[in-house]
Design a protein around this motif. Sequence first.
Motif, PDB file in Angstrom:
ATOM      1  N   ARG A 133      34.646 -59.217 -11.343  1.00 45.48           N
ATOM      2  CA  ARG A 133      33.645 -59.132 -12.399  1.00 45.48           C
ATOM      3  C   ARG A 133      32.293 -58.744 -11.805  1.00 45.48           C
ATOM      4  O   ARG A 133      31.546 -57.951 -12.370  1.00 45.48           O
ATOM      5  CB  ARG A 133      33.547 -60.477 -13.124  1.00 45.48           C
ATOM      6  CG  ARG A 133      32.855 -60.368 -14.432  1.00 45.48           C
ATOM      7  CD  ARG A 133      32.748 -61.616 -15.222  1.00 45.48           C
ATOM      8  NE  ARG A 133      31.648 -61.418 -16.129  1.00 45.48           N
ATOM      9  CZ  ARG A 133      31.703 -60.651 -17.214  1.00 45.48           C
ATOM     10  NH1 ARG A 133      32.832 -60.101 -17.566  1.00 45.48           N
ATOM     11  NH2 ARG A 133      30.641 -60.457 -17.962  1.00 45.48           N
ATOM     12  N   ASN A 139      24.849 -53.768 -13.338  1.00 39.79           N
ATOM     13  CA  ASN A 139      23.494 -53.943 -12.817  1.00 39.79           C
ATOM     14  C   ASN A 139      23.464 -54.173 -11.312  1.00 39.79           C
ATOM     15  O   ASN A 139      22.709 -53.545 -10.588  1.00 39.79           O
ATOM     16  CB  ASN A 139      22.804 -55.117 -13.510  1.00 39.79           C
ATOM     17  CG  ASN A 139      22.488 -54.819 -14.950  1.00 39.79           C
ATOM     18  OD1 ASN A 139      22.005 -53.741 -15.268  1.00 39.79           O
ATOM     19  ND2 ASN A 139      22.797 -55.757 -15.829  1.00 39.79           N
ATOM     20  N   PHE A 140      24.317 -55.130 -10.881  1.00 43.43           N
ATOM     21  CA  PHE A 140      24.243 -55.538  -9.477  1.00 43.43           C
ATOM     22  C   PHE A 140      25.508 -55.200  -8.693  1.00 43.43           C
ATOM     23  O   PHE A 140      25.552 -55.368  -7.488  1.00 43.43           O
ATOM     24  CB  PHE A 140      24.038 -57.056  -9.378  1.00 43.43           C
ATOM     25  CG  PHE A 140      22.975 -57.579 -10.279  1.00 43.43           C
ATOM     26  CD1 PHE A 140      21.642 -57.393  -9.949  1.00 43.43           C
ATOM     27  CD2 PHE A 140      23.288 -58.252 -11.451  1.00 43.43           C
ATOM     28  CE1 PHE A 140      20.645 -57.872 -10.781  1.00 43.43           C
ATOM     29  CE2 PHE A 140      22.298 -58.729 -12.286  1.00 43.43           C
ATOM     30  CZ  PHE A 140      20.965 -58.543 -11.952  1.00 43.43           C
ATOM     31  N   PHE A 156      29.003 -49.247 -16.998  1.00 45.88           N
ATOM     32  CA  PHE A 156      29.287 -50.650 -17.277  1.00 45.88           C
ATOM     33  C   PHE A 156      30.773 -50.724 -17.605  1.00 45.88           C
ATOM     34  O   PHE A 156      31.177 -50.633 -18.764  1.00 45.88           O
ATOM     35  CB  PHE A 156      28.421 -51.163 -18.428  1.00 45.88           C
ATOM     36  CG  PHE A 156      27.009 -51.395 -18.014  1.00 45.88           C
ATOM     37  CD1 PHE A 156      26.596 -52.659 -17.607  1.00 45.88           C
ATOM     38  CD2 PHE A 156      26.099 -50.358 -17.990  1.00 45.88           C
ATOM     39  CE1 PHE A 156      25.299 -52.872 -17.198  1.00 45.88           C
ATOM     40  CE2 PHE A 156      24.802 -50.563 -17.577  1.00 45.88           C
ATOM     41  CZ  PHE A 156      24.392 -51.821 -17.182  1.00 45.88           C
ATOM     42  N   LEU A 158      33.108 -52.959 -17.612  1.00 46.44           N
ATOM     43  CA  LEU A 158      33.725 -54.000 -18.427  1.00 46.44           C
ATOM     44  C   LEU A 158      33.193 -54.000 -19.859  1.00 46.44           C
ATOM     45  O   LEU A 158      33.596 -54.822 -20.674  1.00 46.44           O
ATOM     46  CB  LEU A 158      33.522 -55.369 -17.775  1.00 46.44           C
ATOM     47  CG  LEU A 158      34.096 -55.476 -16.359  1.00 46.44           C
ATOM     48  CD1 LEU A 158      33.871 -56.860 -15.788  1.00 46.44           C
ATOM     49  CD2 LEU A 158      35.582 -55.139 -16.332  1.00 46.44           C
ATOM     50  N   ALA A 159      32.258 -53.080 -20.146  1.00 46.30           N
ATOM     51  CA  ALA A 159      31.719 -53.012 -21.505  1.00 46.30           C
ATOM     52  C   ALA A 159      32.319 -51.849 -22.285  1.00 46.30           C
ATOM     53  O   ALA A 159      32.089 -51.714 -23.472  1.00 46.30           O
ATOM     54  CB  ALA A 159      30.200 -52.882 -21.462  1.00 46.30           C
ATOM     55  N   PRO A 248      36.172 -55.713 -23.718  1.00 45.70           N
ATOM     56  CA  PRO A 248      35.269 -55.806 -24.872  1.00 45.70           C
ATOM     57  C   PRO A 248      36.031 -55.624 -26.198  1.00 45.70           C
ATOM     58  O   PRO A 248      36.980 -54.844 -26.221  1.00 45.70           O
ATOM     59  CB  PRO A 248      34.306 -54.640 -24.636  1.00 45.70           C
ATOM     60  CG  PRO A 248      35.080 -53.669 -23.815  1.00 45.70           C
ATOM     61  CD  PRO A 248      35.969 -54.492 -22.940  1.00 45.70           C
ATOM     62  N   GLY A 249      35.614 -56.331 -27.196  1.00 49.45           N
ATOM     63  CA  GLY A 249      36.388 -56.372 -28.439  1.00 49.45           C
ATOM     64  C   GLY A 249      37.699 -57.063 -28.116  1.00 49.45           C
ATOM     65  O   GLY A 249      37.698 -58.189 -27.687  1.00 49.45           O
TER      66      GLY A 249
END
Lengths: 298, 416
Positions: A133, A139-140, A156, A158-159, A248-249
Motif C-alpha cells: 500500500r 504521494n510518497f 494513484f 490504488l485509486a 476503489p468502489g
Amino acid sequence: MTLAATRRKPSLRGDGLGTVLLFLPPALLVFTIFVVLPIGEASWFSLFDWNGYGSPQHFVALRNYVRLLAFVPFRTALLNNLLVIAISLCIQIPVAIGAASLLSGPGRLTVVMRLILFLPYILAEVAAGLIWRFVFDGNFGLVAVAARELGMNAPFMLADPDLARVALMVVVTWKYFGFHMMLVLAGLQGIDPELRQAARMDGATGAQIFRHVTLPLLRPTLRVSVFFAVIGSLQLFDIVMPLTAGGPGNATQTMATFLYNFGITRMKIGFGSAVGVVLFLISATFSIVYNRWVPGER
Amino acid sequence: MLGASLATSLLPRIPARAADSLIRLAHEENGPGSVRLINETVAAFEQGHPGVKVSQLYLENAAYKAKLTTMLQSDDRPDILYSWGRGTLDAQVSAGVLRDVTATVQGWREDFTPVALDAFRIGDKLWGAPFTVSGVGFYCNKALLARAGVDPAHLASFDDLLAAVARFKAAGIVPIAVGGGEKWPLHFYWAMLALRLGGKPAFDDARAGRNGGFAAPVFVEAGRMLQQLGKSGAFQPGFAGAQAPDSYGQFGDGKAAMTLMGSWVMGVQKANAANGQGLSDDAVAYVRFPLVAGGHGTSTDTFGGVNGWAVTRNAPAASLELLHALTSPHYERTMCERNVYLPAVRGMSQYLTSPVLRQVATEIDASSYHLLFLDQTLGPSLGSVVNDVSFALATGDTTPEAGAKQIEDARQAEDM
C-alpha cells in the motif's frame, strides 16, 4: 485367500478396530464440528433474511441467491477471482518453473537467490498488503517517486479501478510465486539426472530435454501447484483487505472480501451465507473435477 | 458444550458477591486523549468500588462493528458496549441483548442535550447514555485560504464553494482532502447537500417511504451536486483510494485547503501529520456547510454523530454506576477541558478551550435539527448503500438518478 481372510478378521476386531475407534472419532468430530456443521448451517441461513441477532425468522427461500447472481459487485468479485487464477496459471507458475530451472543447481549464489525469491511467501499477508500500500501510494510511494524521476505524473494506482486490479495481481504474483518455485525445485530434485544425461547423449537440445523429459516428469508437482494456485486464488482475502479493502468502489473485491464486506459488516448474514455457499460449491466442484479428471501420473 | 451448560445449570446458584464483580467494557476508542480519560475514570471507579474490577476490550472500529453481533450473543458478552445509537441499537434492542436503562438514567437524564439523548431513545425507553456528539463542517487552513484569496466568510453557498475550488486550483492548491476509499467520508457530502436541499422533512419522508423515498427529487439533486463537485476536481488526486487517516494527514500537513469532517478531525489531523504537530487551533477556521440556492434546509440544521454506552441484559449491577461515571458532568467537563470531544451534557461547551471546537459545540447546542450519520442511523446495510452511492457519485461511476434509485431499492428491501 482363506489365510488372508482369517488373518484380516482378528485384526479388524482387535488392533484394527481399536485403531479405528481411537483415531477416527476425534478427526470425524473435528471435521463435523468445523466443516460439515458450518456448511449445513450456512446453507440454512442463506435461505433467510437475517441480521445475525437471535435466530433467523424471515424465510426468503432462494431470494438471496437470485439477488447475488444479479449483483454487479459480486460479478466483479467472481471475475477478479477468475483473473487471479488466470494470472496464477499463465504467469506465476511458468515464471516459477523458469526460476526453479535456473536455480536448481548447487552453488551459494543460487541458494541465496532461492531464499530471496522465497522470502515474500514467508511474510504475513497483512504485512505484505500494508507494505505494498505504501509502495503504490501516489504521494510518497516508490511507484510515485519512480514516476517523478522519469518525469511522469505519479499515478494513484490504488485509486484507479484498472490500475488497482493490476496492483493486486502484481502483489499476488510476488507473494506466492516463491511457493510455486519451491514446489517445482523439489520436483526437479526428484528427477533422476541420468535421464537428462541420457537424453543429452542421444543428441537432444536443452529445449528438447526440458520439453520432453523434465516437463513430463514434473507433471505430479505441477498438478499440486495448479491445485494450490486455484484454491489459493478462491480464498484470496488477507492481502486484499489491507491493500485495497476491495476498492476503489468494488473494483478489487474477491468473493471472500465480498462476503466480508457485504455479508458480515453489513449484518446481512443470510446474504453472506449465500456467498459462502456459492464459494463452497465452486471450490468443491473444482476439487472433485480436478482430482478425478486431471491425472497426476501418465 | 451441552455438558458444560448442563453442569452449570445443576450447580447450586450462589449469588455473586459484589467483591467478585467483573465489568467488561468493550470499545473502539484509540485516541490518546479519550483512552487516557477512560483509563482514569475506570481507575477511579475501581478505587471507589472495592472488589469491582473493570476489564477493557479494545477493538479497532471496523473489527469492533464486525465482531459485536457475535460477541453480544455469546456467553462472553461485554457488560458495557460502545455504541453509535439508533440504527444498530434498534437491532440489538429487538434481539433482546440490551438492558433498559430508563429508570437508571432517570436521575441524570436532564443533564444531557436532547440531541444526544435522542440517539439512545426508542419510544419512551432509553437503551444507553451518550458521552459525546460530533458535528460535521468544513475545517479550513487559514493560510492556504489567504494564499488563494478565499474568504471563509464567503463560503455561504454551494456556488461559493465551487468558486473557491476554482480559486484553489488556480493557485495550485489541493482544494479538499477526503478519505474517499473508505466511502463514508463522501456520504457527508451527499447527506449535507440533501439536508440543505430538503431539511428534516426530506429525511422523515424518505425513511417512511413517502414521496418516492430516497428516490425523491431532493436526493437526485443532492447526487447531482456531489457529482458536480467531484467533476470540478475539488478532491485531492487519488482520493478514491485514500483512507480517512491519509486525508487527516494531508490536511494536517497543509497539503489541502479544506476538509469536510467531524469535530474529531482537530485531534487526528495533528496525530496523522508528517511532523506529528499538524495545524494549531488558531491556524484553522471552521465553516458551516454552505446553503444551496432554493433549498428548504436552514443553516442551523446540523449533521454529525452521537456516541455513548449501552449496557447488556445480564451485566452486573455496578455496570450502571460505571455507565454514569462514563457520562457524568465530571467526565464531560474533563473531556472538554482537554479538548478531546464535544460534550453530550448541557453547559459543558464553555470548558472547551479550543475556539474551533467551541464554535462547533455552540452550533450543535443551537441546532434546529441534528441529522445523525446515515451509515449509522439507517443501519449497517442501508447505510453502506448510501456510502457506496456517494462514492460512485463522486467518482462519476453512477448517475444521480440511478444512485438515488439504488438507495431507495435498498430501503424497500429492508422493509420487506
